[in-house]
Design an enzyme around this catalytic site. Sequence first.
Site, PDB file in Angstrom:
ATOM      1  N   LYS A 212       0.830  -1.210   0.000  1.00  0.00           N
ATOM      2  CA  LYS A 212       0.000   0.000   0.000  1.00  0.00           C
ATOM      3  C   LYS A 212       0.862   1.257   0.000  1.00  0.00           C
ATOM      4  O   LYS A 212       0.626   2.184  -0.776  1.00  0.00           O
ATOM      5  CB  LYS A 212      -0.935   0.008   1.209  1.00  0.00           C
ATOM      6  CG  LYS A 212      -1.915   1.185   1.207  1.00  0.00           C
ATOM      7  CD  LYS A 212      -2.793   1.182   2.433  1.00  0.00           C
ATOM      8  CE  LYS A 212      -2.045   1.699   3.636  1.00  0.00           C
ATOM      9  NZ  LYS A 212      -2.919   1.907   4.816  1.00  0.00           N
TER      10      LYS A 212
ATOM     11  N   ASP B 246      -6.749   1.085   0.983  1.00  0.00           N
ATOM     12  CA  ASP B 246      -6.821   1.163   2.439  1.00  0.00           C
ATOM     13  C   ASP B 246      -8.230   0.787   2.886  1.00  0.00           C
ATOM     14  O   ASP B 246      -9.037   0.301   2.087  1.00  0.00           O
ATOM     15  CB  ASP B 246      -6.431   2.555   2.932  1.00  0.00           C
ATOM     16  CG  ASP B 246      -7.462   3.612   2.567  1.00  0.00           C
ATOM     17  OD1 ASP B 246      -8.385   3.319   1.773  1.00  0.00           O
ATOM     18  OD2 ASP B 246      -7.371   4.739   3.085  1.00  0.00           O
TER      19      ASP B 246
END
Length: 214
Positions: free
Chosen positions: A124, A142
Site C-alpha cells: 500500500k 486502504d
Amino acid sequence: MAAQLDYLTIHEIFSRFHAAEPEPKGELNHVNAYTLLVAVALSAQATDKGVNKATEALFREVTTPAAMLDLGEERLIEHIRTIGLYRNKAKNVMALSRILVEQYGGEVPSSRAALQSLPGVGRKTANVVLNMWWRFPAQAVDTHIFRVANRTGIAPGRDVVAVERAIEDHVPAPFQLHAHHWLILHGRYVCRARAPACRLCLIRDLCEFEEKNL
C-alpha cells in the site's frame, strides 16, 4: 459485498467524481518523494491529520535520507511520539533512510519491488508513492477504498489485493490515475463506515449499497 457494476455504470461514477474534483490530491503533507515516503510509512494506523501535525516541524528540518540519518533516531522520536507505534516506525524510517543513501544514492526508487524491499514499506505504501509522486496508475487500497469498492460494487473483493485487481480491471483507463484518491476521499468524507452521508452522495443512484441512509 455488492455485485460487480457494469462498465457503463462505473464510467458514469468516475465521470461524476472527475466533474466534482478533476485533480484530487492526497492529504499527507510532503515536499519531495522522500518526505512523501516517510509520511506514508508513518501513516499506518494513524490519521493523515495526526501525521501532518507530527511532521510539520520535522520536514522543515529534514528533507533527505542523509539529513534523517544526521538527525538520529532519538530526535526523530521526539517529532513523531504522538503517532501510534512511533518507536517501531522511527526504527524503520532510519533503516530505510540508510538503505536509500547506501544503495540508491539518496533517491527514492520508482520501482514497486524496490520500494517494498525497504523496512516498513508494504504494498500500500509503495503504491501511494508510485501514484502520488511518480504518477503511476497504482491503486493503494486502504480501509476506506476497501469499504467503498465493496459497498458500491465498483470493485468488490474479499481482500485488499482482490480489490486492487478489481479496480485495475474494471475502472476505465482514463480514470485509473486518480481512482485511488477519488475513492479514498469519498470513503473518508461521504461513504463513511458508521454513518454514510448517502443524502450528499453524488453517486447514490448508481450505488449497490443495500443500506443506503436516505
